[in-house]
Design an enzyme around this catalytic site. Sequence first.
Site, PDB file in Angstrom:
ATOM      1  N   THR A 120       0.802  -1.314  -0.092  1.00  0.00           N
ATOM      2  CA  THR A 120      -0.002  -0.011  -0.070  1.00  0.00           C
ATOM      3  C   THR A 120       0.844   1.076   0.066  1.00  0.00           C
ATOM      4  O   THR A 120       2.175   1.210   0.537  1.00  0.00           O
ATOM      5  CB  THR A 120      -0.844   0.017   1.343  1.00  0.00           C
ATOM      6  OG1 THR A 120      -1.485   1.435   1.546  1.00  0.00           O
ATOM      7  CG2 THR A 120      -0.002  -0.471   2.462  1.00  0.00           C
ATOM      8  N   ASP A 121       0.290   2.268  -0.537  1.00  0.00           N
ATOM      9  CA  ASP A 121       1.172   3.554  -0.519  1.00  0.00           C
ATOM     10  C   ASP A 121       1.243   4.308   0.920  1.00  0.00           C
ATOM     11  O   ASP A 121       1.887   5.036   1.169  1.00  0.00           O
ATOM     12  CB  ASP A 121       0.276   4.848  -1.277  1.00  0.00           C
ATOM     13  CG  ASP A 121      -0.966   5.010  -1.011  1.00  0.00           C
ATOM     14  OD1 ASP A 121      -1.578   4.335   0.161  1.00  0.00           O
ATOM     15  OD2 ASP A 121      -1.736   5.967  -1.554  1.00  0.00           O
ATOM     16  N   GLU A 122       0.313   3.698   1.916  1.00  0.00           N
ATOM     17  CA  GLU A 122       0.565   4.157   3.348  1.00  0.00           C
ATOM     18  C   GLU A 122       1.724   3.791   3.972  1.00  0.00           C
ATOM     19  O   GLU A 122       2.224   4.629   4.976  1.00  0.00           O
ATOM     20  CB  GLU A 122      -0.587   3.423   4.173  1.00  0.00           C
ATOM     21  CG  GLU A 122      -1.929   3.784   3.608  1.00  0.00           C
ATOM     22  CD  GLU A 122      -2.944   3.893   4.713  1.00  0.00           C
ATOM     23  OE1 GLU A 122      -2.779   3.654   5.921  1.00  0.00           O
ATOM     24  OE2 GLU A 122      -4.246   3.887   4.401  1.00  0.00           O
ATOM     25  N   TYR A 144      -1.595   0.109  11.294  1.00  0.00           N
ATOM     26  CA  TYR A 144      -1.603  -0.936   9.934  1.00  0.00           C
ATOM     27  C   TYR A 144      -0.481  -0.712   9.036  1.00  0.00           C
ATOM     28  O   TYR A 144      -0.105  -1.604   8.284  1.00  0.00           O
ATOM     29  CB  TYR A 144      -2.992  -0.315   9.271  1.00  0.00           C
ATOM     30  CG  TYR A 144      -3.116  -0.729   7.757  1.00  0.00           C
ATOM     31  CD1 TYR A 144      -3.414  -2.108   7.263  1.00  0.00           C
ATOM     32  CD2 TYR A 144      -3.125   0.099   6.702  1.00  0.00           C
ATOM     33  CE1 TYR A 144      -3.480  -2.390   5.948  1.00  0.00           C
ATOM     34  CE2 TYR A 144      -3.380  -0.104   5.428  1.00  0.00           C
ATOM     35  CZ  TYR A 144      -3.150  -1.264   4.955  1.00  0.00           C
ATOM     36  OH  TYR A 144      -3.093  -1.655   3.688  1.00  0.00           O
ATOM     37  N   LYS A 148       2.336  -3.183   7.321  1.00  0.00           N
ATOM     38  CA  LYS A 148       2.638  -3.521   5.947  1.00  0.00           C
ATOM     39  C   LYS A 148       3.956  -3.077   5.615  1.00  0.00           C
ATOM     40  O   LYS A 148       4.798  -3.735   4.794  1.00  0.00           O
ATOM     41  CB  LYS A 148       1.530  -2.653   5.100  1.00  0.00           C
ATOM     42  CG  LYS A 148       0.104  -2.992   5.288  1.00  0.00           C
ATOM     43  CD  LYS A 148      -0.014  -4.552   4.483  1.00  0.00           C
ATOM     44  CE  LYS A 148      -0.178  -4.324   3.039  1.00  0.00           C
ATOM     45  NZ  LYS A 148      -0.523  -5.940   2.609  1.00  0.00           N
TER      46      LYS A 148
HETATM   47  P1  NAD Z   1      -9.901  -6.684   2.699  1.00  0.00           P
HETATM   48  O1  NAD Z   1      -9.908  -6.401   4.314  1.00  0.00           O
HETATM   49  O2  NAD Z   1     -11.247  -6.675   2.034  1.00  0.00           O
HETATM   50  O3  NAD Z   1      -9.676  -8.296   2.547  1.00  0.00           O
HETATM   51  C1  NAD Z   1      -8.760  -8.965   3.263  1.00  0.00           C
HETATM   52  C2  NAD Z   1      -8.946 -10.412   3.144  1.00  0.00           C
HETATM   53  O4  NAD Z   1      -7.828 -11.113   3.735  1.00  0.00           O
HETATM   54  C3  NAD Z   1     -10.282 -11.026   3.599  1.00  0.00           C
HETATM   55  O5  NAD Z   1     -10.997 -11.914   2.762  1.00  0.00           O
HETATM   56  C4  NAD Z   1      -9.705 -11.758   4.894  1.00  0.00           C
HETATM   57  O6  NAD Z   1     -10.551 -12.707   5.324  1.00  0.00           O
HETATM   58  C5  NAD Z   1      -8.404 -12.254   4.471  1.00  0.00           C
HETATM   59  N1  NAD Z   1      -7.616 -12.338   5.467  1.00  0.00           N
HETATM   60  C6  NAD Z   1      -7.274 -11.779   6.673  1.00  0.00           C
HETATM   61  N2  NAD Z   1      -6.184 -12.389   7.334  1.00  0.00           N
HETATM   62  C7  NAD Z   1      -5.896 -13.566   6.645  1.00  0.00           C
HETATM   63  C8  NAD Z   1      -5.118 -14.831   7.303  1.00  0.00           C
HETATM   64  N3  NAD Z   1      -4.390 -14.624   8.389  1.00  0.00           N
HETATM   65  N4  NAD Z   1      -4.969 -15.765   6.226  1.00  0.00           N
HETATM   66  C9  NAD Z   1      -5.982 -15.688   5.076  1.00  0.00           C
HETATM   67  N5  NAD Z   1      -6.786 -14.858   4.825  1.00  0.00           N
HETATM   68  C10 NAD Z   1      -6.827 -13.798   5.646  1.00  0.00           C
HETATM   69  O7  NAD Z   1      -8.798  -5.948   2.283  1.00  0.00           O
HETATM   70  P2  NAD Z   1      -8.621  -5.474   0.608  1.00  0.00           P
HETATM   71  O8  NAD Z   1      -9.153  -3.813   0.875  1.00  0.00           O
HETATM   72  O9  NAD Z   1      -9.289  -6.232  -0.520  1.00  0.00           O
HETATM   73  O10 NAD Z   1      -7.126  -5.433   0.435  1.00  0.00           O
HETATM   74  C11 NAD Z   1      -6.454  -6.237   0.250  1.00  0.00           C
HETATM   75  C12 NAD Z   1      -4.977  -6.176   0.105  1.00  0.00           C
HETATM   76  O11 NAD Z   1      -4.388  -4.824  -0.610  1.00  0.00           O
HETATM   77  C13 NAD Z   1      -4.220  -5.866   1.511  1.00  0.00           C
HETATM   78  O12 NAD Z   1      -3.103  -6.388   1.677  1.00  0.00           O
HETATM   79  C14 NAD Z   1      -4.344  -4.510   1.802  1.00  0.00           C
HETATM   80  O13 NAD Z   1      -3.103  -3.868   2.407  1.00  0.00           O
HETATM   81  C15 NAD Z   1      -4.111  -4.102   0.271  1.00  0.00           C
HETATM   82  N6  NAD Z   1      -4.203  -2.612  -0.227  1.00  0.00           N
HETATM   83  C16 NAD Z   1      -5.707  -2.235  -0.062  1.00  0.00           C
HETATM   84  C17 NAD Z   1      -5.988  -0.818  -0.704  1.00  0.00           C
HETATM   85  C18 NAD Z   1      -7.378  -0.673  -0.479  1.00  0.00           C
HETATM   86  O14 NAD Z   1      -7.639   0.826  -0.704  1.00  0.00           O
HETATM   87  N7  NAD Z   1      -8.276  -1.258  -0.030  1.00  0.00           N
HETATM   88  C19 NAD Z   1      -5.124  -0.241  -1.289  1.00  0.00           C
HETATM   89  C20 NAD Z   1      -3.613  -0.647  -1.555  1.00  0.00           C
HETATM   90  C21 NAD Z   1      -3.411  -1.992  -0.837  1.00  0.00           C
HETATM   91  O1  DAU Z   2      -4.119   4.241   0.664  1.00  0.00           O
HETATM   92  C1  DAU Z   2      -4.189   2.975   0.562  1.00  0.00           C
HETATM   93  C2  DAU Z   2      -5.203   2.627   1.740  1.00  0.00           C
HETATM   94  O2  DAU Z   2      -6.436   2.937   1.555  1.00  0.00           O
HETATM   95  C3  DAU Z   2      -4.941   0.857   1.993  1.00  0.00           C
HETATM   96  O3  DAU Z   2      -3.886   0.548   2.298  1.00  0.00           O
HETATM   97  C4  DAU Z   2      -6.072   0.439   3.198  1.00  0.00           C
HETATM   98  O4  DAU Z   2      -6.252  -0.776   3.413  1.00  0.00           O
HETATM   99  C5  DAU Z   2      -7.519   1.139   2.998  1.00  0.00           C
HETATM  100  O5  DAU Z   2      -8.253   0.964   4.135  1.00  0.00           O
HETATM  101  C6  DAU Z   2      -7.372   2.613   2.725  1.00  0.00           C
HETATM  102  O6  DAU Z   2      -7.032   3.424   3.932  1.00  0.00           O
HETATM  103  P1  DAU Z   2      -7.627   4.720   4.340  1.00  0.00           P
HETATM  104  O7  DAU Z   2      -7.340   4.974   5.812  1.00  0.00           O
HETATM  105  O8  DAU Z   2      -7.253   5.834   3.376  1.00  0.00           O
HETATM  106  O9  DAU Z   2      -9.307   4.437   4.035  1.00  0.00           O
HETATM  107  P2  DAU Z   2     -10.756   4.699   4.802  1.00  0.00           P
HETATM  108  O10 DAU Z   2     -11.597   4.271   3.724  1.00  0.00           O
HETATM  109  O11 DAU Z   2     -10.646   4.205   6.072  1.00  0.00           O
HETATM  110  O12 DAU Z   2     -10.575   6.247   4.873  1.00  0.00           O
HETATM  111  C7  DAU Z   2     -10.112   7.278   3.615  1.00  0.00           C
HETATM  112  C8  DAU Z   2     -10.285   8.293   4.347  1.00  0.00           C
HETATM  113  O13 DAU Z   2     -11.530   8.876   4.803  1.00  0.00           O
HETATM  114  C9  DAU Z   2      -9.245   8.781   5.355  1.00  0.00           C
HETATM  115  O14 DAU Z   2      -8.629  10.065   5.244  1.00  0.00           O
HETATM  116  C10 DAU Z   2     -10.174   8.661   6.796  1.00  0.00           C
HETATM  117  C11 DAU Z   2     -11.307   9.274   6.156  1.00  0.00           C
HETATM  118  N1  DAU Z   2     -12.592   8.721   6.770  1.00  0.00           N
HETATM  119  C12 DAU Z   2     -12.973   7.371   6.986  1.00  0.00           C
HETATM  120  C13 DAU Z   2     -14.108   6.903   7.556  1.00  0.00           C
HETATM  121  C14 DAU Z   2     -14.081   5.256   7.591  1.00  0.00           C
HETATM  122  C15 DAU Z   2     -13.583   9.475   7.371  1.00  0.00           C
HETATM  123  O15 DAU Z   2     -13.514  10.658   7.204  1.00  0.00           O
HETATM  124  N2  DAU Z   2     -14.741   9.044   7.804  1.00  0.00           N
HETATM  125  C16 DAU Z   2     -15.009   7.486   8.037  1.00  0.00           C
HETATM  126  O16 DAU Z   2     -16.063   7.199   8.472  1.00  0.00           O
END
Ligand code: NAD
Ligand code: DAU
Length: 339
Positions: A120-122, A144, A148
Amino acid sequence: MKLLVTGGAGFIGSNFIRHMLSAYPDYRIINLDKLTYAGNLENLQDIDKFPNYTFVKGDIGDSHIFDKMEIDAIVNFAAESHVDRSILDATPFLKTNVIGTYNLLETARQKACIFLHVSTDEVYGSIDRGFFNEDSRLLPNSPYAASKAASDMLVRSYVETHDVMAIITRCSNNYGPYQFPEKLFPLVILNALNRKPIPVYGDGMNVRDWIHVNDHCRALDAVLHKGRAGDVYNIGARCERTNIEAVRLLLKKTSEQLGIDEQELTGLITFVKDRPGHDKRYAIDPSMIEGNLKWQPEKDFDKGVSETVQWYLSNEKWWQRIVSGEYAEYYRTQYGESI
Ligand code: NAD
Ligand code: DAU
């Protein structure tokens, strides 16, 4: 190709499996997922009978679970992914994101297979001006992001020490279908539909860089087939929005699709206490994947947001089951009864 996808029952993983089965009908895919609160096999209902798709319930931290699997490549999505949860309790983040990744790296080492680590970019932390590139320092600010970043460091060490063919991707914020409603976009849409207050942290001026999940999946496909072992690729769509801009756009699209006055929904916006350690701005430079792997995002943001709102409106059965379950308890802990 025989692919092991971990975390494939989550948001991005399920979209990726769907993409791969459609793009490469001859690939065999094993989806290994622990089915935590975020894992949902309903995300894959349309493909779970495909003969070349197999689901295995399991934990990436279980060191023997992969013994009998024949694998050419692992694509690792499995993670605890929600920042707010990592603030409440970081333990599962360390177990899955760090120890779990270590176990997968050992597996990749033993099987001499490709390891694509979806990060992730985080991990870069926050940036006021300019953009993160692949050489930027890792300065994670949430538990988190730290978990990562730790996993990225382990991946790097396995490339250097054990010649594991590993590649890391660092993508920006995804949106699209099947996203769990604790994340901003689905939370806003569902609260609007249910006329519940819409919590915006702090002043709403934090900036996120949005990409449609299908564009992320296409990028991962390109990295898997054309990426170079040891490389890191930033993935993003150059689409920065303040949170309040994104929330207002979502509410505009939702009101249009419901045929109601936009103000009925914007009135639900509620500024709440800020997230501790809240990163101000994420912005990444995706030039490397664009130039070296000839990947480009395709989805226009305005159109992608409309389609996402439409998807949640059309898939009430999917989200009703989630919001009435364990998530409801988390929501109360996070926002209290009143919101
Ligand atoms: P998500 O939370 O929707 O899904 C995570 C999945 O992993 C779930 O199906 C969960 O059951 C499974 N899981 C958790 N722990 C596990 C374990 N110990 N063994 C096997 N499976 C397990 O997450 P997402 O948003 O789909 O993100 C997927 C990946 O992409 C993550 O690694 C996250 O860091 C990365 N990512 C997410 C975003 C975003 O915006 N959502 C952006 C950049 C990177
Ligand atoms: O940048 C990539 C990341 O994006 C991934 O690595 C993470 O897995 C994914 O969860 C996401 O992280 P963020 O923290 O950016 O996403 P979130 O949807 O939780 O929040 C997006 C922005 O909105 C953040 O600045 C916090 C804000 N927010 C979030 C929630 C849930 C609010 O203002 N209100 C809310 O209720």
